[in-house]
Write a protein that holds these residues in place. Structure first.
Motif, short mmCIF file in Angstrom:
data_model
loop_
_atom_site.label_atom_id
_atom_site.label_comp_id
_atom_site.label_asym_id
_atom_site.label_seq_id
_atom_site.Cartn_x
_atom_site.Cartn_y
_atom_site.Cartn_z
N ASP A 108 0.85 -1.18 0.00
CA ASP A 108 0.00 0.00 0.00
C ASP A 108 0.89 1.24 0.00
OD1 ASP A 108 -2.03 1.72 2.40
OD2 ASP A 108 -2.15 1.73 0.23
N GLN A 109 0.82 2.00 -1.10
CA GLN A 109 1.71 3.15 -1.23
C GLN A 109 1.09 4.35 -0.54
OE1 GLN A 109 2.69 3.69 -5.32
NE2 GLN A 109 4.25 5.21 -4.90
N GLN A 110 1.74 4.88 0.47
CA GLN A 110 1.18 5.98 1.23
C GLN A 110 1.50 7.34 0.63
OE1 GLN A 110 1.22 5.52 5.62
NE2 GLN A 110 2.67 3.88 5.21
N VAL A 111 2.57 7.40 -0.17
CA VAL A 111 2.96 8.64 -0.84
C VAL A 111 3.02 8.34 -2.33
CG1 VAL A 111 4.71 10.43 -1.05
CG2 VAL A 111 4.27 9.38 1.17
N LYS A 112 2.24 9.07 -3.10
CA LYS A 112 2.11 8.75 -4.53
C LYS A 112 2.53 9.92 -5.40
CE LYS A 112 -1.88 5.82 -3.58
NZ LYS A 112 -3.30 5.53 -3.88
N GLN A 113 3.42 9.63 -6.33
CA GLN A 113 3.77 10.59 -7.36
C GLN A 113 3.37 9.94 -8.68
OE1 GLN A 113 7.91 11.18 -5.29
NE2 GLN A 113 7.62 12.89 -6.69
N ASN A 114 2.25 10.37 -9.20
CA ASN A 114 1.63 9.67 -10.32
C ASN A 114 2.27 9.97 -11.67
OD1 ASN A 114 -0.28 8.26 -8.75
ND2 ASN A 114 -1.51 10.13 -8.59
N SER A 115 3.10 11.01 -11.74
CA SER A 115 3.78 11.31 -13.00
C SER A 115 5.21 10.82 -12.92
CB SER A 115 3.77 12.82 -13.27
OG SER A 115 2.45 13.29 -13.40
N ILE A 131 7.62 27.44 -15.67
CA ILE A 131 7.37 26.89 -14.34
C ILE A 131 7.27 25.37 -14.41
CG2 ILE A 131 4.88 27.23 -14.57
CD1 ILE A 131 4.80 27.69 -11.52
N SER A 132 7.93 24.69 -13.48
CA SER A 132 7.79 23.23 -13.32
C SER A 132 6.90 23.00 -12.12
CB SER A 132 9.14 22.57 -13.07
OG SER A 132 9.99 22.71 -14.18
N ILE A 133 5.91 22.14 -12.27
CA ILE A 133 5.01 21.80 -11.17
C ILE A 133 5.01 20.29 -10.99
CG2 ILE A 133 2.65 21.89 -10.28
CD1 ILE A 133 2.19 24.38 -11.97
N LEU A 134 5.49 19.88 -9.82
CA LEU A 134 5.55 18.46 -9.50
C LEU A 134 4.51 18.16 -8.43
CD1 LEU A 134 9.15 19.15 -9.51
CD2 LEU A 134 8.58 16.99 -10.54
N ASN A 135 3.74 17.14 -8.64
CA ASN A 135 2.62 16.84 -7.76
C ASN A 135 2.84 15.59 -6.91
OD1 ASN A 135 0.65 18.94 -8.48
ND2 ASN A 135 0.79 17.99 -10.51
N CYS A 136 2.18 15.56 -5.77
CA CYS A 136 2.30 14.45 -4.84
C CYS A 136 1.00 14.30 -4.06
CB CYS A 136 3.48 14.73 -3.89
SG CYS A 136 3.75 13.49 -2.61
N ASP A 137 0.54 13.09 -3.90
CA ASP A 137 -0.64 12.81 -3.09
C ASP A 137 -0.27 11.83 -1.99
OD1 ASP A 137 -1.90 12.88 -6.23
OD2 ASP A 137 -2.84 14.14 -4.72
N TYR A 138 -0.95 11.94 -0.86
CA TYR A 138 -0.69 11.02 0.23
C TYR A 138 -2.00 10.48 0.77
CZ TYR A 138 -1.54 15.11 3.21
OH TYR A 138 -2.09 16.20 3.82
N THR A 139 -1.93 9.33 1.39
CA THR A 139 -3.17 8.68 1.85
C THR A 139 -3.31 8.71 3.37
OG1 THR A 139 -2.06 6.52 1.88
CG2 THR A 139 -3.22 7.14 -0.15
N ASN A 140 -2.21 8.86 4.08
CA ASN A 140 -2.24 8.77 5.54
C ASN A 140 -2.53 10.14 6.14
OD1 ASN A 140 -1.73 8.35 8.28
ND2 ASN A 140 -0.09 6.89 7.86
N SER A 141 -3.71 10.30 6.73
CA SER A 141 -4.10 11.59 7.30
C SER A 141 -3.27 11.95 8.54
CB SER A 141 -5.58 11.58 7.65
OG SER A 141 -5.87 10.52 8.54
N MET A 142 -2.49 10.99 9.03
CA MET A 142 -1.64 11.27 10.18
C MET A 142 -0.34 11.96 9.78
SD MET A 142 -3.34 10.12 12.73
CE MET A 142 -2.13 9.99 14.04
N PHE A 143 -0.04 12.00 8.50
CA PHE A 143 1.19 12.66 8.07
C PHE A 143 1.12 14.14 8.43
CE2 PHE A 143 3.30 9.21 6.54
CZ PHE A 143 2.89 8.68 5.34
N ASP A 144 2.23 14.62 8.99
CA ASP A 144 2.24 15.96 9.57
C ASP A 144 3.35 16.84 9.00
OD1 ASP A 144 2.63 17.41 12.77
OD2 ASP A 144 0.86 17.52 11.48
N TYR A 145 4.25 16.21 8.27
CA TYR A 145 5.43 16.93 7.82
C TYR A 145 5.79 16.40 6.44
CZ TYR A 145 9.88 19.40 8.54
OH TYR A 145 10.94 20.26 8.45
N PHE A 146 6.11 17.30 5.53
CA PHE A 146 6.27 16.89 4.13
C PHE A 146 7.56 17.48 3.59
CE2 PHE A 146 2.02 15.26 4.04
CZ PHE A 146 1.37 16.02 5.00
N LEU A 147 8.25 16.70 2.78
CA LEU A 147 9.56 17.12 2.29
C LEU A 147 9.68 16.80 0.80
CD1 LEU A 147 9.94 15.09 5.07
CD2 LEU A 147 12.04 16.43 5.15
#
Lengths: 112, 112
Positions: free
Chosen positions: A1-8, A18-34
């Motif tokens: 189960d992938q909790q951090v997803k980069q679909n591209s 401009i470069s735009i890189l996207n990221c989605d996450y599934t765990n609502s407990m995540f509090d800090y992102f890098l």
């Protein structure tokens, strides 16, 4: 189960745009992102981070946006430069002392 | 140098042999992580050491994998009875108080 997803897996952007890189996450407990940047044959290097109490953090040409309700973050690079060509990893963790979970990365190509 | 170092940089081994990969973290960093990156894949979390706490081994793929961190500094990742699917780049990272991680250059493991 992938909790951090980069679909591209890859993205090509003209130099200066401009470069735009996207990221989605599934765990609502995540509090800090890098975001990390990786060149071939080197280890990843830290780029920019954001905590959940903010929705934007800016450092020079790099800005990270966080939308907690959508569980989505993005990295904006403007203007894009040739040296920005690399693999970019999104990463998240639940709290200060937790392990960091990485996405699969997006390869960014800056076109001349 | 003051960065994270890993040895060897490259390791070629035969299927069924044991291998040991070494990581020297940045002096004073309390947290140490092992990840691996298989061809075309993202960074897969393996194990996390934080100070004197019990390590988080939740990412180890099988009981053939183990890691130690002696004296809160140097870490060794051991893979017993290597298989071809173990071929990957093994990355070590350290951080101070579980903040920003600093990665080493990695060890490229090839199992023939």
């Amino acid at each position: 189960d992938q909790q951090v997803k980069q679909n591209s897996p890859s993205l090509s952007v003209q130099e200066g745009r401009i470069s735009i890189l996207n990221c989605d996450y599934t765990n609502s407990m995540f509090d800090y992102f890098l975001w990390y940047k990786k060149y071939p044959a080197e280890g990843p290097t830290f780029l920019i981070s954001i905590s959940s109490i903010k929705d934007k953090n800016e450092d020079g040409r790099f800005t990270v946006f966080l939308n907690k309700s959508a569980k989505h973050l993005s990295l904006h690079i403007v203007p894009s430069q040739p040296g920005d060509s690399a693999v970019y990893f999104c990463a998240s963790k639940k709290n200060r002392d937790d392990k960091i979970i990485f996405g699969k990365g997006t390869r960014l190509h800056i076109l001349p | 140098g003051a960065g994270v170092s890993q040895s060897p940089s490259n390791k070629v081994t035969e299927k069924g042999k044991d291998v040991e990969l070494r990581c020297d973290p940045i002096s004073g960093h309390t947290a140490l992580y092992w990840y691996r990156q298989s061809l075309g894949q993202g960074l897969e979390f393996l194990i996390y050491f934080q100070g004197n706490s019990a390590p988080d081994k939740s990412g180890l793929p099988s009981d053939r994998f183990s890691a130690e961190r002696t004296g809160g500094s140097v870490s060794t990742l051991t893979i017993q009875r290597t298989q071809q699917e173990d071929s990957a780049v093994y990355l070590c990272a350290s951080s101070l108080n579980a903040d920003t991680q600093y990665f080493g250059p990695g060890t490229r493991l090839t199992v023939l």
